[in-house]
Structure formats: structure tokens, C-alpha cells
Design an enzyme around this catalytic site. Structure first.
Site, PDB file in Angstrom:
ATOM      1  N   ASP A 185     -26.398  50.025 -36.352  1.00 25.52           N
ATOM      2  CA  ASP A 185     -27.251  50.363 -37.489  1.00 25.52           C
ATOM      3  C   ASP A 185     -28.692  49.934 -37.280  1.00 25.52           C
ATOM      4  O   ASP A 185     -29.583  50.386 -37.995  1.00 25.52           O
ATOM      5  CB  ASP A 185     -26.752  49.627 -38.749  1.00 25.52           C
ATOM      6  CG  ASP A 185     -25.453  50.197 -39.261  1.00 25.52           C
ATOM      7  OD1 ASP A 185     -25.299  51.423 -39.235  1.00 25.52           O
ATOM      8  OD2 ASP A 185     -24.594  49.399 -39.678  1.00 25.52           O
TER       9      ASP A 185
HETATM   10  C1  GLC Z   1     -22.123  45.995 -39.181  1.00 23.62           C
HETATM   11  C2  GLC Z   1     -21.752  47.296 -39.857  1.00 23.62           C
HETATM   12  C3  GLC Z   1     -21.120  48.246 -38.865  1.00 23.62           C
HETATM   13  C4  GLC Z   1     -22.036  48.425 -37.690  1.00 23.62           C
HETATM   14  C5  GLC Z   1     -22.371  47.085 -37.054  1.00 23.62           C
HETATM   15  C6  GLC Z   1     -23.395  47.198 -35.954  1.00 23.62           C
HETATM   16  O1  GLC Z   1     -20.974  45.311 -38.835  1.00 23.62           O
HETATM   17  O2  GLC Z   1     -20.840  47.097 -40.908  1.00 23.62           O
HETATM   18  O3  GLC Z   1     -20.886  49.481 -39.472  1.00 23.62           O
HETATM   19  O4  GLC Z   1     -21.418  49.266 -36.770  1.00 23.62           O
HETATM   20  O5  GLC Z   1     -22.881  46.209 -38.025  1.00 23.62           O
HETATM   21  O6  GLC Z   1     -24.660  47.529 -36.392  1.00 23.62           O
END
Ligand code: GLC
Length: 810
Positions: free
Chosen positions: A486
Site C-alpha cells: 500500500d
Molecule cells: C497492511 C495491509 C495489507 C498490505 C500490507 C502491505 O498489512 O493491511 O493489505 O498488503 O500492509 O502494505
């Protein structure tokens, strides 16, 4: 001193026993029947909610607040001499003569001794009723009679937790707490309820559709519904005025800050034990005064409490029994037999929403997260998972795109355009089919988020066709505002940058769904996906191979990330592991990519997500570069990608290396210096700080991480190698060469497989023979069927597997 400074696992591995209260952080457990959930810490802190922690919050919790971990579920005792304490050490915090907290499967029990009174508080939520039970037992260990006042206390939130947070005390003006003398129940609700995320812009004309009730099995001597009256001005939960004075004020409120406090008196003769129950439940607003009394009456009876607790234990015994293992590594057994399964259950229900590090206000259910987490409960509760898959599918749009997240109680959600989100739906559906063989599921009709409805199968292909219709001219998926990561959120916002990891993930989904489509006779569509697979894989190999590994992506501004040409962020684990998982990499490249990852990303506590960490903010990458180096997505030991590294190494047959990663990342191993590690040693944390930061070894964001379910499936399906396929279970272990063997019992489609694997030649991978030991009807060596076990549908079947080279290969 290591972990034992704070506690240890019980003999059967299903409890973590904390032996001193002052743990390096509040160590959490969940009590839940999937609708009513409470977080409980080892010092009595935590909060409760009904289905959605944002929209239907029962009690409050203060994040970032001091003192730590307030408020919670508190029981105070006050002796005649005015000395008072709490049965969970905090919030009064007087040093107990004895303390022990057992976090178990769905319950927490805190035992203490103070002032000559031995106490036990057991917190749990029955399977069938939306009530949390605090079962208390008090024993007078002294030689004198104690006349004791018991105060049970909780601070109430009542409804929308975000509005409560940002609009206090306005929001409190709608609070009502009153005492029903006939039934000795405190009732609380709010006459105003916001049910969307915009919080204060619109003002809906509605009340919270719930009532909370609070009850005791003892006669109520006095009560308080007004927080300020119970706590008193300029005081806190540590020294409530009502407890200090030994008298609640019988306050009710029609506006103001709400609490639930009940006072009772008991006399304890020397050696005497008394047992009592405190209840906090939730019922519908409509008819609440008829709904609550029977539940309260039921659980005021200790026999019903004990039966309900047995029910919780039985549920967990059955839940955990789907796979039980005995390997040369007892810590691995502990994770696979109990805690990784338990954590995956919690992530399935809690997603990333309600934890100690997730306030439950922001995310709701992430579709990406949900589709992964369901692979835990899938083994034990496929029907529950099938329904949840359909719930998720109902947030897909007719064009195949999806919401990114949604709130389960209201159905609201956000469409963010993350490039990977739609693709997790097929993964979930196919995992369900492999576990159950229930192909009828593909025919179930589920509505779209916008308009119309379609079969599950149609939902599946639309999820694939959507990104497929949106490839760049180089035949690669766009990065968009982020992918699994993200925080790579400004790489591809303009729709130019490409995500190599999504390309690999897409290929994985092409390949898997082509197999499925072939099987159900949709040959044309299968061929189409196979040809797309070939084209995307060719693009990846032609354009994204960096010489020794695959790059992570291209940027809107024309640059690349994850290349040797980058100063920072030169290599990312995900594009290497998924090159192997998707099969897009020719074998030599797959091996070289994972070797590069090993040499650049591996650390003593597990592999990092990327290297080197970003030290400068890169506007064309985004949030990852704003994190301090070594933490979170900026180069931490991020456990979720670490789990995919294990999977990739298994697929390459590297049992030693797969196990090395698996072993390092087990929480009990990552937590070997608990004061530094800080998080609970019995569940995975999202990340552990890497050597790039001075707090190397410190973990954060425990419980709610996708790593739990992936490590669970890594262990069972890939290291031990017993994994479901459409045709049945296959056995394909990939273990450290030093292992002599292991045992695994796996329940699958109505049958129980007791599998013993021997490794006489000390290989990492490869099955020489498979024998059905127990079956009268089938004594034959089934190695000619490959490693696929017969599909029995019922009964218990003993299987012996010998690892090594097949005879013809020797
Ligand atoms: C958090 C989010 C997940 C994402 C991860 C890496 O755990 O919940 O959806 O893939 O971060 O950014």
C-alpha cells in the site's frame, strides 16, 4: 533472560501463560463469538464491539493515551479497612503476591493474590449469546473473615466510535444509562447514530439500534451509570472515588459520559471460596427490555456459564483438529497446531480492523486481506468461508473492479483502484474449491455492488478480465495507487507505471484459473488465459529481468524501482518470490532471483521486504520512503512477504532455506529478547525492525497480519507438503535435509489422513514412495499415482510416505 522472563506456553501449547504483569507492552487476546468481540490484555485492558468496531462500539479504549492500556474490564475489591485493588493488577496497579494470566483459545484468565484474597477472573464470550462473561472466583486465604465490596466497571462508548472520538462531549449528550430495578440490570444506549464514514457532515435521524446491558450474579447494592460520578473529578480508573469511599452513587444519565458500574457485598470466611459472574451484553434496541433479562438470568447461573465455557473449548478443539503435526521442531508444532490457526481465525474475523495497533476506525474489511485470511478457517469451516466469499463478491462491480475495503455492518466501502485487489477474489474461490471439491459453489448467484448479479464463476472471470483489459502497451498491469504494498502509492498514480509483482500475481491467477476452467469444460476461456499468461510472462522476462533479479516496477516518470540501477530500494522480496510462485521465471532465473534475495535481504531475524531502505523521501515512490529506514514497508522484516519467500523456496525444492526463513520468523523465535521485541511472542507481528534502524528486533502491529495464514499454509501445505488440490490431497514435502521425518494428521473432505513421512536419505524434497498402511481395501503402493492420495470421503486412513528419489531415478 529470554522469553521465560515473562512467561511460557502451557504443556499442550494452547495457552500462553504470562507470569508477571509488567509485560513490555499490553499482550492481547481476543474473546469472540464472531459477532460480539472483546480484546483483552494481560492487565485487564481492552475494548468490545458488535460486528464492526467503528459502527457498533460497546466500550471505549484510549489509543496513544497514558497511562497505558485504559480503560478495560475492571473488577475492584475493597476491604473493610479501605484497602482496594483490582483483580487484573491494573488499573489500581498494586503489586500482587501472585499473578498469572492465561491467554487461551478464545478466553483469558487472570489469577492473582492480594490482601489475603486469591482471585480468578475468566473472560470469554459464549458461542450462542452476544454477551461477555467475567467469571470470578474469590478465595479467602487468610485466617480472618473478609467483608468485601466488589465493584465491576466498564467505560461505555455506545455506537459510532469515530464520532465518539472526534465529537466528544457533543456525542455524549445522546447517552442514556438507566437501572432496571426489577431485573437488576444497567441499560445503556445512545439516541443518535451515525452509520457512514463521513462522520459529521450529514446528521442521520436515527438512534443506535442496540442496547448494552450490564449485570451481576450477586445482589446489586448500588450502581453508577455516570462515569464522572464513579471516577470522580481529577481522578482516573486507578483511584475511582466510588471505590475509595466504598459506595456507588446510584447515578443514571440522560446525557453525559456513560459507564456501567455495579457494586455488591460479599463476606468470605477463612478458606471460603465464592463465585460470581459479571455480564456485559448487547441486544437489539427494539424489545431490549424483554431480550436482555433472559440472557442475564441464564448466565447468572454458574452451571450455564460453565457449560458455555465448555462450548468454547469444544469449538476450539474441533477447529484446531483439522490439522495436527509432530515435527522435529516443537515450536513449529506449536504454531501449526494452535497459534497460527488461532491467529488466522482472528484475522479472518477481525481483518486489519480491531487490534491494539488498529483502532478499528479506519479500514473495515480489506478485500485483499479477507481473501487471504480465509485460507485459515477454510480447513475447519468451509461453509462459513463460502458465505464470506459471497459477501466479498457482492462488493465487486459488474465491470470486474471491486471496492478495496468495506464495513461489514453497513456495507459502505471505498473504491481505491489498487491494482491487485480484484485478483484476490479468484484466489479465494479456487482455495475454497480445492479444499471442498464443491464445484456447485461456482453456480451460486451473487449480486454486484452496482447493478445486476452473476454466478460465482462469472465473478471470478470478471475479476481477471478487469485488469486484463487495462494493461499498458507493454502488456503489463498498471501499478495504480498501490498494489500489495500500500505504501508504494505514488509509483503509478498516473496510470503509466507498471507493477511487476501484480504481473506475476496475475500470471499465477491465469495459470490456476486456466486449470479450473479446463476442468469445468470451458476450454476456450482456459486457452485464452494460458495465452495471456505466456504474453505477460514474456514481457516480464524481456523487460523486467535486471540481470540477477526481477525489478519491482516502473514509475510514472519513466524510472524503475527494485533495480541495481537504484541507489535505494534495489531489490524487493515480492518480485523475486512471486517469480517462482507464478512460474513465470525460467528455473535458473527463479533460483538466481531467490539467491539474490537471500544474499541481500536475509537478516538474523528473517528477510527484509526491500533493500536498501530508503533514506530520502522519493516523491515518485511515496509513503514507503517516508517511513523511517528499517521500519514498516521501508525495509523492515515484513513477515507477510517473508511467508511468500518460504513458499517460493519450497517450490524450488530448497527445504533448508524455506525452513531457515520459517524458523527465524516464528514469533517465539523473533521474540527471543522480549524487552526489545515487545509484542506478544505467541502471534505473528506485521513486522520486526530490521538492522537498518537502531531498534533492530523491535516488533509492531501484532495479531492482524496476513503472515499468520500464509505461514500456516506454508507449514502445512508446502514444508510438510500436504496440500489440497481439486482431485484430493497431495503429499509433497520440502523439509530441511536434517529432518528424519514427521507426522501430520489432516482432515479433508470427510476423511482423516494420518500421514507419517520418513526421510531416511535426508533429502530436502522428493517422494520415493507412498503406502496406504491401514486400508484393508487398498494396500497397494500408490506412488504410481504420484503423490496424490486417494479420496476417501470418510474414515481414518494411515499413510506412510518415504522421501527420497523415486526408484527409477536412483
Ligand atoms: C497492511 C495491509 C495489507 C498490505 C500490507 C502491505 O498489512 O493491511 O493489505 O498488503 O500492509 O502494505
Amino acid at each position: 533472560m529470554g522469553l521465560e522472563k515473562y512467561g511460557h506456553f502451557s504443556e499442550d501449547g494452547r495457552e500462553f501463560i504470562i507470569t508477571r504483569p509488567d509485560t513490555p507492552a499490553p499482550w492481547v487476546n481476543y474473546i469472540s463469538n464472531t459477532r460480539y468481540t472483546g480484546l483483552v490484555t494481560n492487565s485487564g485492558g481492552g475494548y468490545s464491539f458488535y460486528i464492526c468496531p467503528k459502527d457498533s462500539r460497546i466500550t471505549r479504549h484510549r489509543y496513544n493515551g497514558l497511562p497505558w492500556d485504559r480503560p478495560g474490564r475492571y473488577v475492584y475489591l475493597r476491604n473493610e479497612d479501605g484497602d482496594y485493588w483490582s483483580l487484573t493488577w491494573q488499573p489500581v496497579g498494586k503489586k500482587p503476591d501472585f499473578y498469572e494470566c492465561r491467554h487461551g483459545m478464545g478466553y483469558t484468565q487472570i489469577e492473582q493474590e492480594y490482601g489475603g484474597i486469591r482471585s480468578k477472573v475468566l473472560y470469554f464470550v459464549p458461542q450462542d449469546d452476544d454477551v461477555e462473561v467475567w467469571r470470578i472466583s474469590l478465595t479467602n486465604m487468610s485466617h480472618k473473615t473478609h467483608k468485601t465490596h466488589v465493584f465491576a466497571y466498564a467505560e461505555l462508548c455506545l455506537g459510532h466510535a469515530l464520532v465518539d472520538l472526534i465529537n466528544q462531549p457533543n456525542d455524549q449528550h445522546f447517552n442514556v444509562v438507566k437501572f432496571d430495578r426489577e431485573h437488576e440490570l444497567l441499560y445503556a444506549t445512545k439516541n443518535y447514530w451515525v452509520t457512514y464514514s463521513g462522520a459529521t457532515v450529514k446528521q442521520p435521524n436515527q438512534a443506535w439500534n442496540k442496547y448494552v446491558f450490564f449485570a451481576s450474579s450477586l445482589p446489586v447494592a448500588a450502581f453508577d451509570g455516570k462515569k464522572d460520578a464513579f471516577i470522580g473529578p481529577w481522578r482516573s480508573e486507578s483511584n475511582p472515588i466510588a471505590v475509595e469511599k466504598g459506595k456507588c452513587g446510584n447515578t443514571e444519565i440522560t446525557a453525559g459520559d456513560a459507564c456501567a458500574a455495579l457494586q455488591s457485598e460479599i463476606t468470605l470466611a477463612p478458606g471460603e471460596t465464592r463465585e460470581l459472574v459479571i455480564l456485559m451484553g448487547i441486544v437489539d434496541r427494539e424489545g431490549y427490555s424483554d431480550l436482555a433479562p433472559p440472557i442475564a438470568e441464564k448466565y447468572r447461573d454458574l452451571a450455564n456459564v460453565d457449560a458455555a465455557f465448555e462450548g468454547v473449548k469444544k469449538y476450539w478443539d474441533a477447529y484446531l483438529s483439522v490439522a495436527q503435526v509432530e515435527t522435529p521442531d516443537p515450536r513449529m508444532d506449536l504454531m501449526l497446531n494452535a497459534w497460527a490457526k488461532r491467529q488466522a481465525w482472528v484475522t479472518f474475523h477481525m481483518h486489519r480492523t480491531a487490534g491494539y495497533y488498529h483502532g478499528g476506525l479506519l479500514f473495515g474489511t480489506g478485500i485483499r486481506d479477507q481473501c487471504q485470511d480465509l485460507q485459515g478457517p477454510l480447513m475447519a469451516e468451509p461453509e462459513v468461508v463460502a458465505d464470506r466469499i459471497c459477501e466479498v463478491l457482492s462488493h465487486q462491480f459488474a465491470d470486474g473492479s471491486t471496492l478495496h475495503n468495506f464495513f461489514r455492518l453497513t456495507g459502505h466501502g471505498e473504491k481505491t483502484g489498487h491494482s491487485d485487489t480484484p485478483l484476490w477474489l479468484p484466489l479465494a474461490i479456487m482455495a475454497y474449491l480445492k479444499e471442498t471439491g464443491d464445484f456447485e459453489f461456482l453456480k451460486r448467484v451473487v449480486p454486484f455492488q452496482d447493478e445486476g448479479e452473476a454466478s460465482v464463476l462469472d465473478h471470478l472471470t470478471r475479476a481477471i478480465d478487469y485488469p486484463l483489459s487495462n494493461l499498458t502497451p507493454r502488456h503489463l498491469p498498471k501499478f495504480g495507487p498501490g498494489d500489495w504494498n500500500d505504501t508504494l502509492d505514488y509509483v503509478g498514480r498516473q496510470g503509466i507505471g507498471e507493477s511487476v509483482w501484480v504481473a506475476e500475481f496475475l500470471c499465477y491467477i491465469f495459470r490456476e484459473s486456466a486449470d479450473l476452467l479446463d476442468r469445468i469444460g470451458q476450454k476456450d476461456k482456459a486457452a485464452h488465459y494460458r495465452s495471456e499468461y505466456a504474453q505477460v510472462a514474456a514481457a516480464l522476462n524481456a523487460l523486467c529481468w535486471d540481470g540477477e533479479w526481477y525489478i519491482r516496477g516502473t514509475r510514472d516518470d519513466g524510472g524503475v524501482i527494485g533495480s541495481h540501477t537504484n541507489e535505494e530500494g534495489r531489490i524487493f522480496m515480492n518480485s523475486e518470490s512471486w517469480a517462482a510462485i507464478s512460474g513465470i521465471a525460467p528455473e535458473d532465473r527463479a533460483r538466481m532471483a531467490m539467491d539474490s534475495a537471500y544474499s541481500m535481504l536475509n537478516t538474523p531475524r528473517g528477510p527484509k521486504v526491500l533493500h536498501p531502505a530508503y533514506t530520502k523521501v522519493d516523491m515518485g515512490v511515496g509513503l514507503a520512503t517516508r517511513c523511517v529506514p528499517g521500519k514498516k514497508e521501508n525495509g523492515a522484516i515484513f513477515n507477510h512477504p517473508a511467508a511468500w519467500a518460504v513458499l517460493a523456496e519450497c517450490l524450488l525444492g530448497n527445504g533448508d532455506r524455506a525452513y531457515e526463513y520459517f524458523k527465524k520468523t516464528m514469533p517465539i523465535n523473533q521474540a527471543y529478547d522480549p524487552d526489545l521485541y515487545r509484542m506478544e511472542p505467541y502471534v505473528y507481528s506485521e513486522y520486526v525492525t530490521s538492522p537498518d534502524h537502531p531498534t533492530f528486533g523491535e516488533a509492531s502491529h501484532s495479531w492482524l497480519t496476513g503472515s499468520a495464514v500464509w505461514f500456516l499454509r506454508d507449514g502445512l501445505d508446502y514444508i510438510l507438503g500436504v496440500r489440497p488440490t481439486y482431485d484430493g490431497l497431495i503429499v509433497d514435502p520440502c523439509v530441511p535435509a536434517e529432518w528424519d521425518g514427521f507426522k501430520i494428521t489432516r482432515k479433508f473432505r470427510g476423511a482423516t489422513y494420518e500421514i507419517q513421512v520418513l526421510n531416511p536419505d535426508h533429502v530436502q524434497h522428493g517422494v520415493a514412495s507412498v503406502q496406504i498402511v491401514s486400508d484393508q481395501s487398498d494396500k497397494s503402493d500408490v506412488s504410481d499415482r504420484g503423490c496424490l492420495l486417494p479420496l476417501y470421503k470418510s474414515g481414518v486412513h494411515k499413510i506412510r510416505v518415504i522421501m527420497g528419489k523415486k526408484e527409477e531415478e536412483v
